[in-house]
Design an enzyme around this catalytic site. Structure first.
Site: not given
Ligand code: PCA
Length: 205
Positions: A173, A149, A85
């Site tokens: 992610h 997240c 990200e």
């Molecule tokens: N993914 C979610 C919240 C926790 C996770 O592992 C997200 O992408 O916000």
């Protein structure tokens, strides 16, 4: 090798919604039992809660000496690649409830704070480092979403900016296990940690 002690924090998330196993938690737990020379690698599992996750991370940072790096992990199971990200935005806008039953709409993560922060990790280098560990594509992502997240990513960067900390901080992610098996995820993050340590030692010389 130069003996400088480094400190790294890795965070992951608990299961949520219909995700009964969160790969980010599994990866962080796997890394917690690995050693990286003299480097301290702390691990923290966060609840999938808009209120509690940023609070828990802030409390952790108050209780621990300043980190060199904070790398947070979460899962984005609809993505077919690993996402590094680039940016965290000051916005919570959910379409599904968090683990406390909250569904915020158009709310700030931190009231009266900047609109966004960029990751302070070397995102382009990270992509190259991790590509050797998996056949799954690795991409720079320009949105971490508006769910928990992103809220944690934003809260961490805001807290570090507020303190003028030198800590470099960012978010990854992970995709689902169908796109990237767990051992490859662990390999990517272990490689990332090793390279960050090498980079810090090189920059120090
Ligand atoms: N993914 C979610 C919240 C926790 C996770 O592992 C997200 O992408 O916000």
């Amino acid at each position: 090798m130069t003996d400088i002690s480094m400190r790294i924090l890795l965070t992951g998330f608990e299961p949520f919604g219909d995700i009964s196993i969160n790969p980010s938690m599994e990866v962080v737990q796997a890394l917690s039992s690995m050693t990286f020379g003299g480097t301290v690698v702390d691990t923290l599992i966060l609840p999938v809660s808009f209120e509690q996750a940023p609070r828990k991370l802030r409390q952790w940072l108050y209780l621990h000496a300043e980190y060199d790096y904070i790398v947070s992990l979460g899962v984005a199971r609809k993505r077919t690649h690993l996402s590094i990200e680039r940016v965290a935005i000051n916005c919570m806008d959910a379409s599904k409830q968090d683990n406390d039953g909250l569904i915020p709409h158009d709310k700030s993560v931190v009231f009266d704070a900047p609109a966004a922060y960029f990751s302070t990790l070397p995102i382009k280098e990270m992509k190259v480092w991790m590509e050797g560990e998996t056949d799954c594509p690795i991409k720079i992502s320009n949105t971490a979403g508006t769910y928990v997240c992103n809220a944690v990513f934003y809260a961490a960067l805001h807290e570090l900016a507020r303190r003028n900390a030198l800590t470099q901080c960012g978010f990854i992610h992970l995709p689902s296990y169908q796109c990237m098996p767990l051992p490859e995820m662990v390999g990517c993050v272990a490689r990332l940690v090793s390279r960050l340590i090498e980079k810090e030692q090189f920059d120090y010389l």
